[in-house]
Scaffold this motif. Sequence first.
Motif, PDB file in Angstrom:
ATOM      1  N   LEU A 166       0.828  -1.202   0.000  1.00  0.00           N
ATOM      2  CA  LEU A 166       0.000   0.000   0.000  1.00  0.00           C
ATOM      3  C   LEU A 166       0.867   1.259   0.000  1.00  0.00           C
ATOM      4  CD1 LEU A 166      -2.719  -1.018   2.624  1.00  0.00           C
ATOM      5  CD2 LEU A 166      -2.893  -1.098   0.127  1.00  0.00           C
ATOM      6  N   TYR A 167       1.920   1.239   0.811  1.00  0.00           N
ATOM      7  CA  TYR A 167       2.833   2.382   0.861  1.00  0.00           C
ATOM      8  C   TYR A 167       3.583   2.524  -0.461  1.00  0.00           C
ATOM      9  CZ  TYR A 167       2.024   2.362   5.925  1.00  0.00           C
ATOM     10  OH  TYR A 167       1.446   2.417   7.172  1.00  0.00           O
ATOM     11  N   ARG A 168       4.091   1.411  -0.975  1.00  0.00           N
ATOM     12  CA  ARG A 168       4.882   1.473  -2.207  1.00  0.00           C
ATOM     13  C   ARG A 168       4.049   1.967  -3.380  1.00  0.00           C
ATOM     14  NH1 ARG A 168       8.743  -3.967  -2.160  1.00  0.00           N
ATOM     15  NH2 ARG A 168      10.016  -3.325  -0.364  1.00  0.00           N
ATOM     16  N   GLU A 169       2.819   1.490  -3.490  1.00  0.00           N
ATOM     17  CA  GLU A 169       1.967   1.900  -4.608  1.00  0.00           C
ATOM     18  C   GLU A 169       1.615   3.382  -4.520  1.00  0.00           C
ATOM     19  OE1 GLU A 169      -1.268  -0.815  -4.277  1.00  0.00           O
ATOM     20  OE2 GLU A 169      -0.060  -2.553  -4.902  1.00  0.00           O
ATOM     21  N   ARG A 217      14.993   4.093  -2.726  1.00  0.00           N
ATOM     22  CA  ARG A 217      13.891   4.071  -3.694  1.00  0.00           C
ATOM     23  C   ARG A 217      13.240   5.444  -3.806  1.00  0.00           C
ATOM     24  NH1 ARG A 217      11.367   0.297  -1.451  1.00  0.00           N
ATOM     25  NH2 ARG A 217       9.952   1.567  -0.190  1.00  0.00           N
ATOM     26  N   ASN A 218      13.002   6.102  -2.672  1.00  0.00           N
ATOM     27  CA  ASN A 218      12.310   7.386  -2.698  1.00  0.00           C
ATOM     28  C   ASN A 218      13.185   8.511  -3.249  1.00  0.00           C
ATOM     29  OD1 ASN A 218      10.056   6.141  -1.646  1.00  0.00           O
ATOM     30  ND2 ASN A 218      10.490   6.722   0.462  1.00  0.00           N
ATOM     31  N   LEU A 219      14.479   8.475  -2.951  1.00  0.00           N
ATOM     32  CA  LEU A 219      15.376   9.481  -3.530  1.00  0.00           C
ATOM     33  C   LEU A 219      15.507   9.291  -5.034  1.00  0.00           C
ATOM     34  CD1 LEU A 219      18.241   9.730  -0.875  1.00  0.00           C
ATOM     35  CD2 LEU A 219      16.375  11.353  -1.274  1.00  0.00           C
ATOM     36  N   ALA A 220      15.504   8.038  -5.478  1.00  0.00           N
ATOM     37  CA  ALA A 220      15.576   7.771  -6.913  1.00  0.00           C
ATOM     38  C   ALA A 220      14.290   8.230  -7.608  1.00  0.00           C
ATOM     39  CB  ALA A 220      15.821   6.292  -7.163  1.00  0.00           C
ATOM     40  N   THR A 221      13.144   7.952  -6.996  1.00  0.00           N
ATOM     41  CA  THR A 221      11.858   8.337  -7.576  1.00  0.00           C
ATOM     42  C   THR A 221      11.766   9.849  -7.776  1.00  0.00           C
ATOM     43  OG1 THR A 221      10.731   6.446  -6.576  1.00  0.00           O
ATOM     44  CG2 THR A 221       9.344   8.316  -7.203  1.00  0.00           C
ATOM     45  N   THR A 222      12.356  10.599  -6.869  1.00  0.00           N
ATOM     46  CA  THR A 222      12.273  12.060  -6.926  1.00  0.00           C
ATOM     47  C   THR A 222      13.502  12.701  -7.573  1.00  0.00           C
ATOM     48  OG1 THR A 222      13.129  12.100  -4.650  1.00  0.00           O
ATOM     49  CG2 THR A 222      10.732  12.270  -4.943  1.00  0.00           C
ATOM     50  N   ALA A 223      14.399  11.879  -8.133  1.00  0.00           N
ATOM     51  CA  ALA A 223      15.600  12.362  -8.833  1.00  0.00           C
ATOM     52  C   ALA A 223      16.534  13.160  -7.921  1.00  0.00           C
ATOM     53  CB  ALA A 223      15.214  13.190 -10.062  1.00  0.00           C
ATOM     54  N   THR A 252       3.180   6.558  -7.296  1.00  0.00           N
ATOM     55  CA  THR A 252       2.350   7.390  -8.176  1.00  0.00           C
ATOM     56  C   THR A 252       2.243   8.844  -7.734  1.00  0.00           C
ATOM     57  OG1 THR A 252       0.366   6.709  -6.940  1.00  0.00           O
ATOM     58  CG2 THR A 252       0.951   5.418  -8.889  1.00  0.00           C
ATOM     59  N   ARG A 253       2.559   9.122  -6.466  1.00  0.00           N
ATOM     60  CA  ARG A 253       2.294  10.470  -5.949  1.00  0.00           C
ATOM     61  C   ARG A 253       3.525  11.199  -5.421  1.00  0.00           C
ATOM     62  NH1 ARG A 253      -2.171   9.535  -1.524  1.00  0.00           N
ATOM     63  NH2 ARG A 253      -1.829  11.784  -1.249  1.00  0.00           N
ATOM     64  N   LEU A 254       4.627  10.503  -5.256  1.00  0.00           N
ATOM     65  CA  LEU A 254       5.772  11.099  -4.573  1.00  0.00           C
ATOM     66  C   LEU A 254       6.467  12.161  -5.424  1.00  0.00           C
ATOM     67  CD1 LEU A 254       7.374  10.934  -1.930  1.00  0.00           C
ATOM     68  CD2 LEU A 254       8.878   9.278  -3.044  1.00  0.00           C
ATOM     69  N   LYS A 255       6.855  13.255  -4.791  1.00  0.00           N
ATOM     70  CA  LYS A 255       7.605  14.325  -5.450  1.00  0.00           C
ATOM     71  C   LYS A 255       8.520  14.976  -4.416  1.00  0.00           C
ATOM     72  CE  LYS A 255       3.906  17.658  -4.592  1.00  0.00           C
ATOM     73  NZ  LYS A 255       2.932  18.589  -5.193  1.00  0.00           N
ATOM     74  N   PRO A 256       9.514  15.748  -4.868  1.00  0.00           N
ATOM     75  CA  PRO A 256      10.363  16.454  -3.900  1.00  0.00           C
ATOM     76  C   PRO A 256       9.567  17.530  -3.157  1.00  0.00           C
ATOM     77  CG  PRO A 256      11.370  16.427  -6.091  1.00  0.00           C
ATOM     78  CD  PRO A 256       9.946  15.983  -6.252  1.00  0.00           C
TER      79      PRO A 256
END
Length: 236
Positions: free
Chosen positions: A79-82, A118-124, A86-90
Amino acid sequence: MTANPVDLVIFDCDGTLIDSERIYTEVDALVLADLGCVLTEAEIVERLVGSSAEVFRAVVEERLGRPLAEDWELPYTHLYREALATRLKPVDGIPALLESLTVPVCVASNGSHASIARNLATTALARHFDGRVFSAADVARGKPAPDLFLHAARTMGADPARCVVIEDSAYGVEAARAAGMRSFGYAGGLTPAARLEGTDTVVFHDMRELAALLALSTPEASRPGLSPAGTPGDPC
């Protein structure tokens, strides 16, 4: 006295670099309700935002009146990963801030190494912290204990007294104070400014302000009762 006695800037991750706390809080509410542990959003913010896994577990077990299974979180991980995927941003203003800083930086988060990466990669944002990411898994106690920040400073070869911590949670600023570090409490997220205020902490609301605040970061400017500009401010 130097104008900018900062050798290392230590960033928390969730809610400070990445705009994740509202996502986590929404999913937390669903997960906790499924466990039979109903907390309001205000209670989640007050008791769980920025907490270590141990604190999170203790709060839930206290409310439930029973221990959780050892792997209680596994059915909910997706649930957290999904939601994050789709919504994570800096956090607004963070990319430009990181580009502008010349002082060494690192990350020190209560999250796991896998989730931080994972989260740092997702937000570049990962390229700003290559090889300089520290997790509560690296130490005996996560925030609000000082262990994680002291471990980061030691590994980076920095004097704790010349480190500053950027945090968005009460647990985080408490850990910074315990480590003997000055902190900047970001009140642009979920945690109210009043919960961040205290000794050696400057509270601010916009990441676009932080570069200037760091430039003004002198021992006098960070004393309780003084604003960053050295004029009388709200008592901490």
